[in-house]
Design an enzyme around this catalytic site. Structure first.
Site, PDB file in Angstrom:
ATOM      1  N   VAL A 167     -16.234  33.460  37.483  1.00  0.00           N
ATOM      2  CA  VAL A 167     -16.586  32.853  36.259  1.00  0.00           C
ATOM      3  C   VAL A 167     -17.330  33.969  35.424  1.00  0.00           C
ATOM      4  CG1 VAL A 167     -18.471  31.325  35.383  1.00  0.00           C
ATOM      5  CG2 VAL A 167     -16.879  30.501  36.961  1.00  0.00           C
ATOM      6  N   ASP A 170     -24.248  42.747  38.841  1.00  0.00           N
ATOM      7  CA  ASP A 170     -23.978  42.205  40.089  1.00  0.00           C
ATOM      8  C   ASP A 170     -24.998  42.904  41.211  1.00  0.00           C
ATOM      9  OD1 ASP A 170     -21.669  40.054  40.932  1.00  0.00           O
ATOM     10  OD2 ASP A 170     -22.644  41.213  42.429  1.00  0.00           O
ATOM     11  N   GLU A 217     -19.222  26.069  32.113  1.00  0.00           N
ATOM     12  CA  GLU A 217     -17.919  26.586  31.804  1.00  0.00           C
ATOM     13  C   GLU A 217     -16.875  25.677  32.151  1.00  0.00           C
ATOM     14  OE1 GLU A 217     -15.947  27.298  34.609  1.00  0.00           O
ATOM     15  OE2 GLU A 217     -17.528  27.208  35.848  1.00  0.00           O
ATOM     16  N   GLU A 271      -9.103  28.747  36.993  1.00  0.00           N
ATOM     17  CA  GLU A 271      -8.796  30.194  37.690  1.00  0.00           C
ATOM     18  C   GLU A 271      -7.184  30.310  37.406  1.00  0.00           C
ATOM     19  OE1 GLU A 271      -9.990  30.729  41.623  1.00  0.00           O
ATOM     20  OE2 GLU A 271     -12.331  29.947  41.101  1.00  0.00           O
ATOM     21  N   LYS A 317     -21.132  18.872  33.019  1.00  0.00           N
ATOM     22  CA  LYS A 317     -20.244  19.773  33.817  1.00  0.00           C
ATOM     23  C   LYS A 317     -20.093  18.994  35.264  1.00  0.00           C
ATOM     24  CE  LYS A 317     -18.384  23.069  35.999  1.00  0.00           C
ATOM     25  NZ  LYS A 317     -17.568  23.970  35.569  1.00  0.00           N
ATOM     26  N   ASN A 325     -16.056  17.710  36.345  1.00  0.00           N
ATOM     27  CA  ASN A 325     -15.218  18.186  37.400  1.00  0.00           C
ATOM     28  C   ASN A 325     -15.008  17.010  38.348  1.00  0.00           C
ATOM     29  OD1 ASN A 325     -14.649  20.684  36.612  1.00  0.00           O
ATOM     30  ND2 ASN A 325     -16.293  21.501  38.257  1.00  0.00           N
ATOM     31  N   ALA A 341       0.474  14.791  42.034  1.00  0.00           N
ATOM     32  CA  ALA A 341       0.288  14.493  43.381  1.00  0.00           C
ATOM     33  C   ALA A 341       0.445  15.740  44.238  1.00  0.00           C
ATOM     34  CB  ALA A 341       1.129  13.469  43.836  1.00  0.00           C
ATOM     35  N   CYS A 374     -14.672  25.090  43.191  1.00  0.00           N
ATOM     36  CA  CYS A 374     -15.244  23.846  42.331  1.00  0.00           C
ATOM     37  C   CYS A 374     -15.350  22.509  42.830  1.00  0.00           C
ATOM     38  CB  CYS A 374     -15.108  24.186  40.702  1.00  0.00           C
ATOM     39  SG  CYS A 374     -15.624  25.577  40.316  1.00  0.00           S
ATOM     40  N   LYS A 381     -16.991  21.354  46.165  1.00  0.00           N
ATOM     41  CA  LYS A 381     -18.560  21.455  46.365  1.00  0.00           C
ATOM     42  C   LYS A 381     -19.239  20.549  44.934  1.00  0.00           C
ATOM     43  CE  LYS A 381     -19.732  25.460  43.704  1.00  0.00           C
ATOM     44  NZ  LYS A 381     -20.296  25.126  42.533  1.00  0.00           N
TER      45      LYS A 381
END
Ligand code: UDX
Ligand code: UDX
Length: 471
Positions: free
Chosen positions: A15, A34, A154, A158, A227, A231, A275, A283, A286
């Site tokens: 991300v 990072d 966001e 991916e 968010k 999801n 399907a 994402c 979790k």
């Protein structure tokens, strides 16, 4: 307006790196941070640590001009007006999101604030996280007027993350005062004004100068909820169609037809009605668990989400049983496996149903030869090659002499395979397709025993198999 803003993005993963590169693409000055030194060293050398379409090109376009890389969060904070936090928020043992990285980063940022900054949650976090971040920063002695915490979720998939960022359905900014709102609106102005789409070298996509994306300004809590709820809703949609696919199998109907039928209702929409073998990735699993946990903490029973999770686990189990029904027993059988990534277009194997299924096949005594266009190196780190698991150089090698070929990831490359060649290569022409990549009538005509998800049939047409074996 054409304001160049200095932005730090903390966390250069799937991300953070995409967000950073896209902020540079729309004209801002970006410092990518990072704490993984090897990742930063690789990025400084122009290497791209993840497989993501358009990312290498944009990185090359902006490296050393609009985007730089560092492990020094203190310096990045000091030089930036906005600091986006995109470190991981993995699932903890209780199902809740583990916010320890966010906590650590917030404390470090706090120690470097000497003038006004906005700290923006980009990672997926539970509602109220903005309040925790504020508390952490204040606890480190930063006066309230020197910072705001905002939420800017966001919605990047991916594989298409760059285009999703630059051509979004909507941009959501969650702020609790207009000072923060103004800065975030300025950051996204090149997109919301449509200006970005006029550039000759703009990344093409669904948006244009006349159809610029809308920006929704909400409270921070609403943005945090948007968010998780987005999801969870998408995961629910997938689980729904997966149960419908089981119904189709029982009734002898084709789920692809049913999906088309229900998806043509504008209120439902055609997307996320495919399907398969259950959703995976970093994402959905979790976030569904974390959202359920958040609801529980707030005294709301969101049992629907528990059911979404149960259905998802069951969908994988059903596929496993389908393979078993095609082979009878696993011991000593050779399986060609196409696909390791949690979906096509990425090298990400986090929570990939393919990895789970392969582990089960191996446990049952099968011999697996696997192939994936992008995810083999990552998979080898958790499932190293062994006497019973090998990695093939292409799909045909994986299929070579196999008792059955399994399709576990929806790579376009697999849909374009030479079926006659596959037929010759396999020991038995059995394909169990967890992603419905092929037309079942065509497969039967070519002599395959073809089992897929939520679709009837599977028996080859008489003589077809034989005719393919003729010279
Ligand atoms: C992100 C989000 O942060 C997560 O909440 C969302 O649900 C999915 O996407 P992702 O980008 O996929 O996670 O994670 P990952 O690729 O693991 O990247 C996180 C990066 O943060 C790593 O490069 C890691 O090294 C870095 N990191 C982690 C830090 O820089 N500092 C830390 O303290 C912890
Ligand atoms: C998702 C969200 O789409 C994105 O908005 C969010 O920011 C991050 O999480 P991602 O995890 O990259 O993105 O992949 P996505 O395309 O949503 O697919 C998730 C999983 O669902 C994959 O395993 C995919 O194969 C599966 N899926 C998706 C289906 O089984 N059927 C579908 O119709 C769509």
């Amino acid at each position: 307006m054409n304001e160049k803003i200095t932005i730090a993005v903390v966390g250069s993963g799937y991300v953070g790196l995409v967000a950073a590169v896209c902020f540079a693409e729309i004209g801002h000055q970006v410092i990518c941070v990072d704490n993984d030194e090897s990742k930063i060293a690789a990025l400084m050398n122009g290497q791209v640590p993840i497989y993501e379409e358009c990312l290498p090109e944009l990185l090359a376009r902006h490296r050393n001009t609009l985007i730089e890389f560092t492990t020094d969060l203190h310096d990045a904070t000091r030089r930036s007006q906005a600091i986006f936090v995109a470190v991981g928020t993995p699932q903890s043992q209780t199902g809740s999101a583990d916010l320890s990285y966010v906590d650590a980063v917030a404390s470090q940022i706090a120690r470097s604030i000497t003038e006004y900054k906005i700290i923006v949650e980009k990672s997926t976090v539970p509602v109220y996280t903005n309040e925790w971040i504020s508390r952490v920063i204040e606890r480190n002695g930063v006066p309230r007027e020197l910072f705001d915490v905002a939420s800017n979720p966001e919605f990047l998939r991916e594989g298409t993350a760059v285009v999703d960022f630059l051509h979004p359905d909507r941009i959501v900014i969650g702020v609790d005062n207009d000072r923060a709102g103004k800065l975030l609106r300025a950051i996204y102005e090149p997109l919301t004004s449509g200006r970005y789409y006029q550039a000759v070298d703009a990344v093409p996509g669904a948006r244009s100068a006349s159809e610029a994306p809308p920006l929704l300004q909400t409270s921070t809590k609403a943005a945090e909820l948007i968010k998780h709820a987005s999801n969870a809703f998408l995961a629910m949609k997938i689980s729904f169609i997966n149960v419908v696919s089981n119904l189709c199998e029982a009734a002898g109907a084709d789920v692809e037809e049913v999906s088309r039928g229900i998806g043509s209702d504008e209120r439902i929409g055609p997307k996320f009605l495919k399907a398969g073998i259950g959703y995976g990735g970093s994402c959905f699993p979790k976030d569904v668990a974390a959202f359920r946990y958040v609801a529980e903490q707030l005294g709301v029973d969101f049992g629907l989400l528990r059911e979404v999770e149960n259905i998802n686990a069951e969908q994988k189990r059903r596929f496993f049983l389908k393979v078993r029904s095609a082979l009878w027993t696993f011991r000593g059988k050779k399986l060609g496996v196409l696909g390791l990534a949690f979906k096509g277009g990425t090298d990400d194997i986090r929570e990939s149903p393919a990895i789970d299924l392969i582990s089960q096949f191996l446990k049952e005594g099968a011999i697996v030869s696997a192939y994936d266009p992008a995810a083999m190196e990552r998979t080898k780190q958790i499932l190293p090659p062994s006497g019973t698991l090998s990695y093939a150089k292409d799909a045909y090698e994986a299929a070579s002499d196999a008792d059955a070929l399994l399709i576990l990831t929806d790579w376009q490359e697999f849909a374009e395979l030479d079926l006659d060649r596959l037929h010759y290569t396999l020991r038995y022409p059995i394909i169990v397709d967890g992603r419905n990549l092929f037309d079942r009538t065509a497969m039967a005509q070519r002599g395959f025993t073809y089992l897929s998800v939520g679709r009837p049939g599977g028996t080859p047409q008489k003589d077809a198999a034989l005719s393919h074996k003729l010279p």
